[in-house]
Design a protein around this motif. Sequence first.
Motif, PDB file in Angstrom:
ATOM      1  N   GLN A   1      72.531 -10.389  64.440  1.00  0.00           N
ATOM      2  CA  GLN A   1      73.980 -10.287  64.623  1.00  0.00           C
ATOM      3  C   GLN A   1      74.295  -9.216  65.662  1.00  0.00           C
ATOM      4  O   GLN A   1      74.404  -8.036  65.336  1.00  0.00           O
ATOM      5  N   PRO A   2      74.432  -9.609  66.935  1.00  0.00           N
ATOM      6  CA  PRO A   2      74.814  -8.659  67.984  1.00  0.00           C
ATOM      7  C   PRO A   2      76.302  -8.766  68.302  1.00  0.00           C
ATOM      8  O   PRO A   2      76.986  -9.705  67.883  1.00  0.00           O
ATOM      9  N   SER A   3      76.804  -7.817  69.061  1.00  0.00           N
ATOM     10  CA  SER A   3      78.145  -7.945  69.638  1.00  0.00           C
ATOM     11  C   SER A   3      78.055  -8.833  70.872  1.00  0.00           C
ATOM     12  O   SER A   3      77.060  -8.818  71.600  1.00  0.00           O
ATOM     13  N   TYR A   4      79.112  -9.624  71.105  1.00  0.00           N
ATOM     14  CA  TYR A   4      79.109 -10.511  72.269  1.00  0.00           C
ATOM     15  C   TYR A   4      80.509 -11.036  72.509  1.00  0.00           C
ATOM     16  O   TYR A   4      81.200 -11.439  71.564  1.00  0.00           O
ATOM     17  N   SER A   5      80.944 -11.014  73.747  1.00  0.00           N
ATOM     18  CA  SER A   5      82.234 -11.587  74.119  1.00  0.00           C
ATOM     19  C   SER A   5      82.271 -11.734  75.637  1.00  0.00           C
ATOM     20  O   SER A   5      81.337 -11.326  76.342  1.00  0.00           O
ATOM     21  N   MET A   6      83.352 -12.284  76.135  1.00  0.00           N
ATOM     22  CA  MET A   6      83.543 -12.388  77.580  1.00  0.00           C
ATOM     23  C   MET A   6      83.508 -11.027  78.264  1.00  0.00           C
ATOM     24  O   MET A   6      83.171 -10.926  79.447  1.00  0.00           O
ATOM     25  N   PHE A   7      83.862  -9.973  77.528  1.00  0.00           N
ATOM     26  CA  PHE A   7      83.875  -8.631  78.078  1.00  0.00           C
ATOM     27  C   PHE A   7      82.668  -7.811  77.640  1.00  0.00           C
ATOM     28  O   PHE A   7      82.604  -6.597  77.888  1.00  0.00           O
ATOM     29  N   ASN A   8      81.708  -8.459  77.018  1.00  0.00           N
ATOM     30  CA  ASN A   8      80.524  -7.750  76.515  1.00  0.00           C
ATOM     31  C   ASN A   8      79.342  -8.718  76.528  1.00  0.00           C
ATOM     32  O   ASN A   8      78.996  -9.309  75.513  1.00  0.00           O
TER      33      ASN A   8
ATOM     34  N   LEU B   1      93.282  -5.578  81.911  1.00  0.00           N
ATOM     35  CA  LEU B   1      94.464  -6.349  81.543  1.00  0.00           C
ATOM     36  C   LEU B   1      94.715  -7.481  82.536  1.00  0.00           C
ATOM     37  O   LEU B   1      95.154  -8.568  82.152  1.00  0.00           O
ATOM     38  N   ALA B   2      94.407  -7.247  83.809  1.00  0.00           N
ATOM     39  CA  ALA B   2      94.545  -8.307  84.805  1.00  0.00           C
ATOM     40  C   ALA B   2      93.565  -9.436  84.516  1.00  0.00           C
ATOM     41  O   ALA B   2      93.896 -10.631  84.676  1.00  0.00           O
ATOM     42  N   ARG B   3      92.370  -9.085  84.067  1.00  0.00           N
ATOM     43  CA  ARG B   3      91.403 -10.110  83.686  1.00  0.00           C
ATOM     44  C   ARG B   3      91.873 -10.893  82.470  1.00  0.00           C
ATOM     45  O   ARG B   3      91.687 -12.109  82.385  1.00  0.00           O
ATOM     46  N   VAL B   4      92.470 -10.188  81.521  1.00  0.00           N
ATOM     47  CA  VAL B   4      93.016 -10.865  80.336  1.00  0.00           C
ATOM     48  C   VAL B   4      94.059 -11.888  80.754  1.00  0.00           C
ATOM     49  O   VAL B   4      94.057 -13.032  80.268  1.00  0.00           O
TER      50      VAL B   4
END
Length: 329
Positions: free
Chosen positions: A193-200, A259-262
Motif C-alpha cells: 500500500q503506497p501513496s500514489y496520485s497524479m501529483f505523486n 492550482l493551475a494544474r488542478v
Amino acid sequence: MTYLPADARYDSMQYRRSGRSGLALPAISLGLWQNFGHNRPMETQRDILRRAFDLGVTHFDLANNYGPPYGAAEENFGRHLAADFRPFRDELIISSKAGYDMWPGPYGNFGSRKYLVASLDQSLRRMGLDYVDVFYHHRPDPDTPLEETMAALDHIVRSGRALYVGVSNYDAERVRRAAAILSDLGTPLLINQPSYSMFNRWTERDGLLDTLEDVGAGCIVFSPLAQGMLTDRYLKGIPSDSRAAQYEWVRDQIDETKLARVRALHAIAAERGQSLAQMALAWALRDERMTSVIIGASSVTQLEDNLGALSGPVFTDDELAAIDEHAVG
C-alpha cells in the motif's frame, strides 16, 4: 432499524485479484483514516458504511492509530460492525496496520515483533474481531531487521490473527526483500500500500508495479486524490473548511503552479463527462495491475461521486498525454 444490505450490491462494483493470490478486492476501497474518529457523528459514519456496502465496497481499511484520537476509528468501526455488519462478516475484507506511533515508550512504534503482535491484539479487541483479513506493516523500520518484521507477520498469520499480510510505504527494493523472506517462511506477501496520485508518481519511477508483479503481490494505493487537491474543492483557492486549511503540511504543498494544474486537469475531466475526482481515481486504476484505490468519504454524496469513477469512459491515448502535461509529481 435492522440493516439489510441491497440485494444488487455486487452488480456494479469491479473486483480485481491481488497479484497471484486468490483474493479479489473492490476497485475502490473505503479508508477510515480521517472521518471515523470520535469527532464525527456516528450516524454519518453509519450512513457512509451502509451505502458503501450497498454499492459493493467490501473492503474497509483501518490502522491502529486512525482517529482522532488514536484507536477511535477501530472502536467506532467495531460498534458499526456489531450493529449492522456482523451477519455479513464473511462478505467483508477488514484490514488494519501497525508501524506508526501508538503508545509511549520503545514498544509502541515501528516494526518489532513485540509491537506488531501487541498492536494487532489491541486492534482486534477494539473491533470485536477474532481476526482481520489483511494486516499490514505500516512503514519501513530503519532499525529493526526486516527478517524480524516479516517473521512477526508470518507468526500473525499462523496464529490466526490475520488471513493475509501486506506492507505499506515500501519501495520496490524493500518489497522484493520482504516478499523473499515471507516466501521462505511460507506466508506469501499479499499486497503493498503506497501513496500514489497524479501529483505523486514516485511509484512509476521506482518500478514498483513491475516488482509487485514479479513477486506476485497486488497494489492498493492511498491518497489517490492528493489530500483533496484532485477534486473540485481547490479550483478557486483554499476553502476554509478544507484539509489544506486544517493541516499546514497539506497547505505547504499548494501554490499557484499546482492550482493551475488542478484547473487544467478539471477541464480535461469535464470533457470526459467526469468530475476531477472521478477522473483522478480512474487514472490511478488505469493499469490492470492496480488492485484497488482507497478513498475517504465525509458524506454519502462524496462516496457516491467517487464511486462514479468506475463508470467513466476508457482513457484515449490523447487524453493520457494531455493529463501527463499536468500530472507532475
